[in-house]
Scaffold this motif. Structure first.
Motif, PDB file in Angstrom:
ATOM      1  N   ASN A 156       7.364  -5.929  -6.194  1.00 45.69           N
ATOM      2  CA  ASN A 156       7.430  -5.124  -5.075  1.00 45.69           C
ATOM      3  C   ASN A 156       8.784  -4.391  -5.116  1.00 45.69           C
ATOM      4  OD1 ASN A 156       5.025  -5.797  -3.722  1.00 45.69           O
ATOM      5  ND2 ASN A 156       5.877  -7.567  -2.824  1.00 45.69           N
ATOM      6  N   GLU A 180       0.062  -6.878  -9.887  1.00 47.75           N
ATOM      7  CA  GLU A 180       0.054  -5.790  -8.935  1.00 47.75           C
ATOM      8  C   GLU A 180       1.667  -5.194  -8.811  1.00 47.75           C
ATOM      9  OE1 GLU A 180      -2.225  -5.065  -5.079  1.00 47.75           O
ATOM     10  OE2 GLU A 180      -0.404  -5.778  -4.229  1.00 47.75           O
ATOM     11  N   VAL A 182       3.942  -2.598  -6.423  1.00 46.31           N
ATOM     12  CA  VAL A 182       4.021  -1.657  -5.058  1.00 46.31           C
ATOM     13  C   VAL A 182       5.093  -1.100  -5.369  1.00 46.31           C
ATOM     14  CG1 VAL A 182       3.927  -1.397  -2.744  1.00 46.31           C
ATOM     15  CG2 VAL A 182       2.411  -2.903  -3.963  1.00 46.31           C
ATOM     16  N   THR A 213       4.231   5.389  -0.740  1.00 42.47           N
ATOM     17  CA  THR A 213       3.773   3.962  -1.394  1.00 42.47           C
ATOM     18  C   THR A 213       2.675   3.943  -2.373  1.00 42.47           C
ATOM     19  OG1 THR A 213       4.121   2.837   0.676  1.00 42.47           O
ATOM     20  CG2 THR A 213       2.822   1.823  -0.937  1.00 42.47           C
ATOM     21  N   THR A 215       0.616   1.999  -5.152  1.00 39.77           N
ATOM     22  CA  THR A 215       0.052   0.671  -5.665  1.00 39.77           C
ATOM     23  C   THR A 215      -0.642   0.709  -7.127  1.00 39.77           C
ATOM     24  OG1 THR A 215      -0.218   0.015  -3.555  1.00 39.77           O
ATOM     25  CG2 THR A 215      -1.243  -1.434  -5.018  1.00 39.77           C
TER      26      THR A 215
END
Length: 419
Positions: A156, A180, A182, A213, A215
């Motif tokens: 993140n 993942e 972000v 944002t 992702t």
């Protein structure tokens, strides 16, 4: 041998001009070709100096690059080189965008600190901190940014400022990272969306392009693709301002007018008739422009790249305009050259106050960057006599067929070589 422009003022610009691919997109798309073994094709490439410079950077990394008309074919080897320490890197800012792809593919990158326009401080702190959060180690050593990673993993990441370059580098590293990622407070520019679209065509899993944002779901491998560059909104807007400043009538084609919403609204405030069209827009200015205030901000705000054009318009507008520069602190160097041309202007910190005059006066002036050079040419179009614009290699870095396009609209400009 150096070259300069001779710009003779007094002509109203009229006609149609076709805009090519975006400079602020094509170079990043070329760098993205490093992410996949094989041949990636980028079409609608603009004929500007920075494209062959980026081709040289990629060749130095082991790629085969063919340039033909408006198409670039990039063949990336199975194991690209990771050391980009050569002259081409130091000549333009966008060369740093190979950093993210090299870390993703090679798990190591050594990239000479980039050059480019003299418009203010543009450190690489956010690029490096983003890569560190993805698991890389990164330092500045011997004039190069060095990054290496045993493994890249999702994270993140929140940017302290919506930096276009940092967003691009972190995005291109994250597409091949495990898990993942972000990116919050990401840049929202259309050129970021263009890069996201190309990466997805290559097999990446990126969502949120155009929002703050992003992702990214990491994948193990990307494949080559063929991708068309979006139209250059900055070049398009330059021709729109040129129509307004010369009280002209210009149709601009090859760009999405929705990418210029605020800019076109400002031209309307200046008194222009602005008509959106399917593949561009038309600007008609019948009377002297009216004063307009501008404040540069990240997209969708008013682009800092158009600040010199805004100052040129304000210099001949009826009334007093305030220009606020919120992105690059040194961009007001351009104002000094406008004063040479008779502009009534003063600066205070990141504000410039411009009192419009009916006509500017010709003088020798010098470009400090791509957009300043274009802004000075526009100012020369509304000056009495002939203005000399020097250091025009900057303009060639960002404006394809600049002289031919300007002449096609009725402008009087000549490229002259000097010792």
């Amino acid at each position: 041998m150096s070259e300069h422009f001779l710009v003779t003022g007094g002509n109203r610009l009229e006609g149609e001009v076709l805009v090519g691919g975006a400079k602020n997109s094509v170079l990043k798309l070329m760098a993205a070709a490093l992410l996949a073994e094989g041949t990636t094709v980028v079409t609608n490439c603009p004929d500007i100096l920075d494209v062959p410079l980026m081709a040289d950077v990629l060749r130095g990394l082991g790629c085969e690059v063919e340039l033909e008309d408006s198409e670039v074919r990039i063949t990336t080897p199975a194991e690209p080189k990771y050391h980009a320490d050569f002259d081409a890197v130091k000549q333009f800012r966008a060369s740093v965008c190979v950093l993210g792809p090299l870390v993703a593919r090679c798990r190591r990158a050594v990239v000479a600190l980039p050059g480019g326009d003299a418009i203010g401080s543009r450190p690489l702190d956010m690029h490096q901190s983003g890569l560190r959060l993805l698991g890389a180690r990164s330092e500045i050593e011997h004039g190069c940014v060095v990054a290496e990673a045993d493994d890249l993993h999702g994270a993140n990441i929140r940017l302290v400022f919506p930096s276009v370059g940092a967003t691009e580098n972190i995005l291109m590293a994250a597409v091949l990272a495990r898990g993942e990622t972000v990116i919050d407070n990401a840049a929202r520019e259309p050129e970021i969306v263009d890069l996201c679209n190309m990466l997805n065509e290559m097999g990446a899993k990126v969502s949120g392009g155009g929002s703050s944002t992003l992702t990214i779901q990491g994948v193990r491998k990307l494949e080559p693709t063929t991708h068309r560059v979006i139209g250059d909104r900055i070049v398009a807007a330059t021709w729109g301002v040129a129509a307004s400043i010369t009280r002209g009538d210009v149709r601009v084609r090859g760009v999405n007018h929705k990418h210029l919403g605020l800019v076109l609204d400002k031209l309307r405030t200046a008194g222009a008739e602005v008509t959106p069209e399917v593949d561009g827009f038309r600007v008609i200015q019948r009377e002297r422009p009216k004063a307009v205030n501008f404040a540069t901000l990240p997209y969708p705000g008013f682009p800092t790249d158009l600040q010199p054009m805004a100052i040129g318009l304000a210099a001949v507008a009826e009334g007093t305009s305030m220009i606020t520069e919120n992105v690059f602190e040194s961009r007001f160097r351009f104002v000094e050259e406008m004063i040479r041309l008779g502009a009534d202007a003063r600066t205070d910190g990141h504000h410039a106050v411009i009192r419009g005059v009916p006509v500017l006066s010709s003088a020798p002036v010098w470009s400090s960057d791509i957009r300043a050079g274009a802004g000075l040419v526009l100012a020369g179009l509304v000056a009495d006599g002939t203005t000399e614009v020097h250091d025009i290699f900057h303009i060639d870095r960002g404006y394809p067929r600049f002289v031919e396009n300007l002449r096609g609209l009725g402008g009087v400009i000549e490229r002259v070589g000097t010792e």
